[in-house]
Design an enzyme around this catalytic site. Sequence first.
Site, PDB file in Angstrom:
ATOM      1  N   GLU A  74       0.802  -1.240   0.000  1.00 25.21           N
ATOM      2  CA  GLU A  74       0.000   0.000   0.000  1.00 25.21           C
ATOM      3  C   GLU A  74       0.824   1.274   0.000  1.00 25.21           C
ATOM      4  O   GLU A  74       0.537   2.202  -0.733  1.00 25.21           O
ATOM      5  CB  GLU A  74      -0.945   0.043   1.209  1.00 25.21           C
ATOM      6  CG  GLU A  74      -2.265  -0.664   1.021  1.00 25.21           C
ATOM      7  CD  GLU A  74      -2.139  -2.166   1.122  1.00 25.21           C
ATOM      8  OE1 GLU A  74      -1.038  -2.648   1.426  1.00 25.21           O
ATOM      9  OE2 GLU A  74      -3.142  -2.858   0.899  1.00 25.21           O
ATOM     10  N   HIS A 143     -10.364  -4.945  10.658  1.00 26.45           N
ATOM     11  CA  HIS A 143     -10.943  -4.731   9.330  1.00 26.45           C
ATOM     12  C   HIS A 143     -12.235  -3.938   9.362  1.00 26.45           C
ATOM     13  O   HIS A 143     -12.999  -3.960   8.412  1.00 26.45           O
ATOM     14  CB  HIS A 143     -11.199  -6.082   8.643  1.00 26.45           C
ATOM     15  CG  HIS A 143      -9.943  -6.782   8.217  1.00 26.45           C
ATOM     16  ND1 HIS A 143      -9.121  -7.412   9.116  1.00 26.45           N
ATOM     17  CD2 HIS A 143      -9.366  -6.925   7.007  1.00 26.45           C
ATOM     18  CE1 HIS A 143      -8.077  -7.941   8.464  1.00 26.45           C
ATOM     19  NE2 HIS A 143      -8.204  -7.655   7.187  1.00 26.45           N
TER      20      HIS A 143
END
Lengths: 344, 450
Positions: A74, A143
């Site tokens: 990322e 998450h």
Amino acid sequence: RLKNIVLGWNDLLCSKPMMVRDALNQAMDEELERDERVFLLGEEVAQYDGAYKVSRGLWKKYGDKRIIDTPITEMGFAGIAVGAAMAGLRPICEFMTFNFSMQAIDQIINSAAKTYYMSAGFQAVPIVFRGPNGASAGVAAQHSQCFAAWYAHCPGLKVVSPWNAEDAKGLLKSAIRDDNPVVFLENELMYGVPFEMSEESQSKDFTIPIGKAKVERQGTHVSLVSHSRYVSHCLDAAVVLAKEGIECEVINLRTIRPLDVECIETSVMKTNHLVTVEGGWPQFGVGAEICARIMEGPAFNYLDAPATRVTGVDIPMPYAKILEDNSLPQIKDIIFSVKKTLNV
Amino acid sequence: MKNMLTIISNALCRITGRNVLLIDLSEYVNVTSPPAVPALAQTQAQTQRQPPKPPPVSTRAPAAQLVSAQADQLDTPGTRAVVSRSFADFTSQATFDIKKCDVHRLEEGPPLKAELTREQGLRYYRIMQTVRRMELKADQLYKQKIIRGFCHLYDGQEACAVGIEAAINPSDHLITAYRAHGYTYTRGIAVKEILAELTGRRGGVAKGKGGSMHMYAPHFYGGNGIVGAQVPLGAGIALACQYQGNNQVCVALYGDGAANQGQLFESFNMAALWKLPCIFTCENNQYGMGTSVERASASTDYYKRGDFIPGIRVDGMDVLCVREAFKFAAEHCRSGKGPIVMELKTYRYHGHSMSDPGVSYRTREEIQEVRSKSDPITMLKERMLSNNMASVEEFKEIDIAIRKEVEEAAQYATSDPEPPLEELCNHIFSNDSPLEVRGTNPWARLKSVS
């Protein structure tokens, strides 16, 4: 329930309902076609058709150059996307969920958001960071975080949080056409929800302005201000409350930063009561900001009671269904809060 | 006469100890007026100047005197009063041996010889000296508290910035970290705009809003404060070059400290996968702040850290070595072979920043030794003098001109007003309608325009 209502109307009016994911897909497809500088990069966006199928079909249509699968890096690919934007392209950088954007947050804030200011208007960064934000179902603590407050804190960013399919399409197109860094917060649980689409939304030039909220339901007794998935909850709560004679005005923020304070103020000056609803944690959150802004403006004098915030529970997200369900605002929480605020 | 010239030519070769040839003295053509101090923006594409035709040369001084400052008695047209030697005396081009570069995953490396024209040499000298004097002026202004905050100086490393710029085109791209003043200059920004940015004035390159670490120019993306963050950005710029098919490359610089950042390896991976035209360049000045390379890196072979990416280690104190290496690297990238990793071995005379005296983690002797043995500016000057490419007076003149330029720039930087408060909130968004920005209190409603 809302889904059934929508589909029922759909049969009656013969308008085409569209799922949020398809609206996002259509928005990207149209913008990719319109401007060849636009491209999409992220994990699984190409050959997998998108982790949540949002980019389905785009790689087949546009190929490797415009739809790029990245490795699981990322910080690296967000930085690459920002660099590409600096050098003249218009990237859409997808995070599989915004939880992973934390690994790249330095690139979003320090390389993207601040650059136009630091360069005194020399270097623009036309980029969109998009992906699902907030809680999903059963994905547990790492998450499930909502990043609306984190990104909305920073000058130089625009932060958008669509609710329905029309929002999704119009706002994503605006975000892509915007010459500035836009954080586009989607919601995984909304991807599969179908909505009616207006006539004008069929146009390839249909955009919804960033920074303007929408009143989804007119009301007189209380202003319910929300964003993303919880707009549905507010509308559902409003239906229930209407049976008891309480008419809720439901405002869909659409954009978190810049916040459409005027829309909220106008509403509060009419209803005299304010309840904010969000999925994120309470401290230093979207609701907190709304309350502070109302206090600082003309609407304060119209409040008949302190504003109320309905938020996620101030804990990391648990896994077990009963615990998870009770970690997020439910319709009954909204109803309860409205009644408390109205003192009924 | 030709015989005489040949004798002199050979003598010169023996004296300089080189096998390389000076241009045959009989090739010189007439020079009618001395050239102006060369402009910064001259590109590599400039064709080689023909050497001037010789005036009647009957009174050449003996070889030994050619390297002295003594005037020749030639009385040719165009001789400037200050310089008593005519330009016809000077060698217009020479070839120099340069250090062999260590290579990684490459069959061959950059050439072992570099050609230098007189014009190039004077230009590189001028640019390096300007950077040197500009940085020293910044040091002075900082100690006077006219510059504040962070100030990371580049003196000692000039050959890197100048050598790179000499090898690439203005249309190529470059991004670096916070030790950026030198690159801001080589990429086209005037000294006065750089100094005025350091002093935080409205005439600064970023209107006083960026400061030392955030200066930008066309095809120059700063000036980046977060260690290592500029490397993925550089790879992204290279992606844009590839995407747009413009045959341009991006030089993405970082230091020996940043070389251990994870995001670098993420960038290496993607750049190699997608064959991005990115020249990843480690300016290894031996110290990441106060930590020497041996104490920071398990492997100090920074040119090998790209693993599957070819690498070259370059003498970063020799502007010609840097130039040749980057010509090689740019060609590698432009030919579609993908990225390459460069390591420039260089040295900074100052500490990490102005708040670091730079002697607690290294010795003064070490600094002095580099200064006396490997200074990039001295090295170039000596090369040119010993090959009769320029005179001491010329260099002095250039120095004087630079001193004046820097002094005037400093004057500007200290007298230019600070940015107006009305500008405080501008430049948040590009191409947007004006917006209201909250000030320090709810009644402070400030305006922001793009």
